[in-house]
Design an enzyme around this catalytic site. Structure first.
Site, PDB file in Angstrom:
ATOM      1  CB  ALA A 122      -0.909  -0.064   1.137  1.00 27.60           C
ATOM      2  CB  ALA A 123       3.946   2.430   1.328  1.00 23.45           C
ATOM      3  N   GLY A 126      -1.141   6.580  -2.115  1.00 21.72           N
ATOM      4  CA  GLY A 126      -2.054   7.455  -2.711  1.00 21.72           C
ATOM      5  C   GLY A 126      -3.414   6.541  -3.428  1.00 21.72           C
ATOM      6  CD  GLU A 145       5.135  -0.956   2.507  1.00 24.32           C
ATOM      7  OE1 GLU A 145       6.341  -1.422   2.446  1.00 24.32           O
ATOM      8  OE2 GLU A 145       4.578  -0.825   1.363  1.00 24.32           O
ATOM      9  CG  ASP A 172       6.199 -11.046   3.355  1.00 24.84           C
ATOM     10  OD1 ASP A 172       5.776 -10.595   2.029  1.00 24.84           O
ATOM     11  OD2 ASP A 172       6.764 -12.262   3.164  1.00 24.84           O
ATOM     12  CG  ASP A 190       1.265  -0.124  -7.626  1.00 27.05           C
ATOM     13  OD1 ASP A 190       1.416  -0.463  -9.046  1.00 27.05           O
ATOM     14  OD2 ASP A 190       1.508   1.042  -7.401  1.00 27.05           O
ATOM     15  CB  CYS A 244       5.819   1.951 -11.922  1.00 26.60           C
ATOM     16  SG  CYS A 244       6.775   1.460 -10.444  1.00 26.60           S
TER      17      CYS A 244
END
Length: 318
Positions: A122-123, A126, A145, A172, A190, A244
Site C-alpha cells: 500500500a505505501a 495514494g 506494507e 509481508d 501494485d 511501474c
C-alpha cells in the site's frame, strides 16, 4: 524531437526492451519523454473537501488544466511542480500529486461503498486514499506494507488525506492469502518492481540499480505476492495487478504463471480513459506463447505527461 547531445544514454538492455515493445509510431514520443521533465498530474481529494472547483481555484496564480474525461484530475507544466508540491492545499491533503496511470489502477479495481478491500503493497498510500474516496470512507480497507519506514509514511499520508476506513498492517504481503483466504471483495496489488517508470536521462541515478538481474528478482517477489492476492480474494471478486515497469517478465509473464497455476481466474477488460496512451498486453514474449486473455491487459507508455505502467484485471470465478 532530437535529444540534447550531452545527455547520457539509457542502458543498452533497456533500449533493447523499448525496441521490442514500442511501435515505431510511438517511439519518438516515448524517447522524448526521457529527455525532459514531465508535466505534473494531481487530483482533488473529496475526503477533505467536496468541491473540486473551489479547491483548484485556490491554486491561483497556478492555472491547472483539467484532464479530459477524468473528473477531479488536473495537470500543470513541469516548471510548476515545486510550487504545487509545496502549496498548503497539498500539505493539508486537499490535493494529491499522483500519476494518471496510478489512478487508473483504482479505476480498474472499481471499489464500491461498504466492501472489504485488500491493498497488498500500500505505501505510500495514494491508491489507498483513492480507494477510500471511491468508497466514501465506508467499508474497510486492509492496507499492508512490509517495510517499516514506508509503513509509517503510509500511516502519515492516510491521516493527512482524511482516510478513516483503513486498517494498517506492517506485514509481508506474501503471507496474507494464507492467513485470510477468500476474505476480500477486491484486491489491489501494485507490486514492488524494478521501477523502470522512474528512468530519465536527466538523472543517470534513476537507473543506477537497474539491471536484467533486478528485473528477474522483482518478478520472483511479484509472483509470490500475486499468489497471495489471489488466495485472499473471494469467489466472484476482482483482483487488479499493476507495476511501474515495462518489462514483460514483471508484467504479463507473472500473470501468465498464475493463470497456469489456477483455473479460477479470468482476465477482464479494463475500464479505460480514451486518451491514455497505452498498448494491449502481449500474448507472446521471447518466442513463448502467453495466456490469450492477457490481450485485455494494458501497458501505459511513458510520454510527456504519463509514466510507464502495466495493469491487469482478473475475476475469480464464483
Amino acid at each position: 524531437m532530437n535529444a540534447p547531445a550531452d545527455l547520457p544514454p539509457l542502458p543498452p538492455a533497456f533500449v533493447a526492451l523499448l525496441d521490442a515493445l514500442v511501435p515505431p509510431a510511438w517511439r519518438p514520443r516515448v524517447d522524448a519523454s526521457y529527455t525532459a521533465p514531465k508535466a505534473v498530474v494531481f487530483r482533488h481529494n473529496p475526503l477533505r473537501a467536496p468541491d473540486a472547483a473551489a479547491v483548484v481555484a485556490a491554486l491561483a496564480p497556478l492555472q491547472p488544466e483539467p484532464v479530459a474525461g477524468m473528473a477531479g484530475v488536473y495537470r500543470l507544466p513541469a516548471h510548476d511542480r515545486q510550487a504545487l508540491t509545496h502549496h498548503p492545499l497539498v500539505s493539508d491533503g486537499y490535493l494529491y500529486l499522483q500519476g494518471i496511470a496510478s489512478m487508473a489502477a483504482v479505476w480498474a479495481l472499481d471499489p464500491q461503498p461498504g466492501e472489504e478491500i485488500l491493498d497488498l503493497a500500500a505505501a505510500p498510500g495514494g491508491k489507498t486514499a483513492l480507494i477510500a474516496a471511491r468508497m466514501g470512507n465506508t467499508g474497510r480497507i486492509a492496507a499492508v506494507e512490509p517495510v517499516r519506514a514506508r509503513f509509517f509514511r503510509l500511516k502519515a499520508n492516510l491521516q493527512r488525506l482524511g482516510v478513516r476506513c483503513a486498517q494498517l498492517y506492517l506485514k509481508d504481503g506474501a503471507q496474507v492469502g494464507r492467513l485470510v483466504p477468500q476474505r476480500f471483495d477486491r484486491v489491489l496489488l501494485d507490486a514492488p518492481c524494478s521501477s523502470e517508470a522512474q528512468f530519465t536521462r536527466l538523472d543517470p541515478a534513476s537507473w543506477a540499480h537497474w539491471s536484467p538481474r533486478k528485473v528477474r528478482a522483482s518478478a520472483a517477489v511479484q509472483a509470490r505476492l500475486l499468489r497471495s492476492a489471489a488466495q485472499a480474494l473471494k469467489p466472484g471478486g476482482v483482483l487488479v495487478y499493476s507495476t511501474c515497469s515495462l518489462s514483460p517478465q514483471e508484467d504479463e509473464c507473472v500473470v501468465d504463471a498464475l493463470l497456469r497455476e489456477r483455473d479460477d481466474l479470468v482476465p477482464e477488460a479494463l475500464p479505460w480513459p480514451v486518451d491514455l496512451p497505452a498498448l494491449p498486453g502481449l500474448t507472446t514474449w521471447d518466442g513463448a506463447p502467453l495466456h490469450p486473455g492477457l490481450a485485455l491487459t494494458r501497458r501505459v507508455l511513458p510520454t510527456e505527461w504519463t509514466d510507464a505502467f502495466f495493469l491487469c484485471r482478473l475475476r475469480k470465478r464464483g
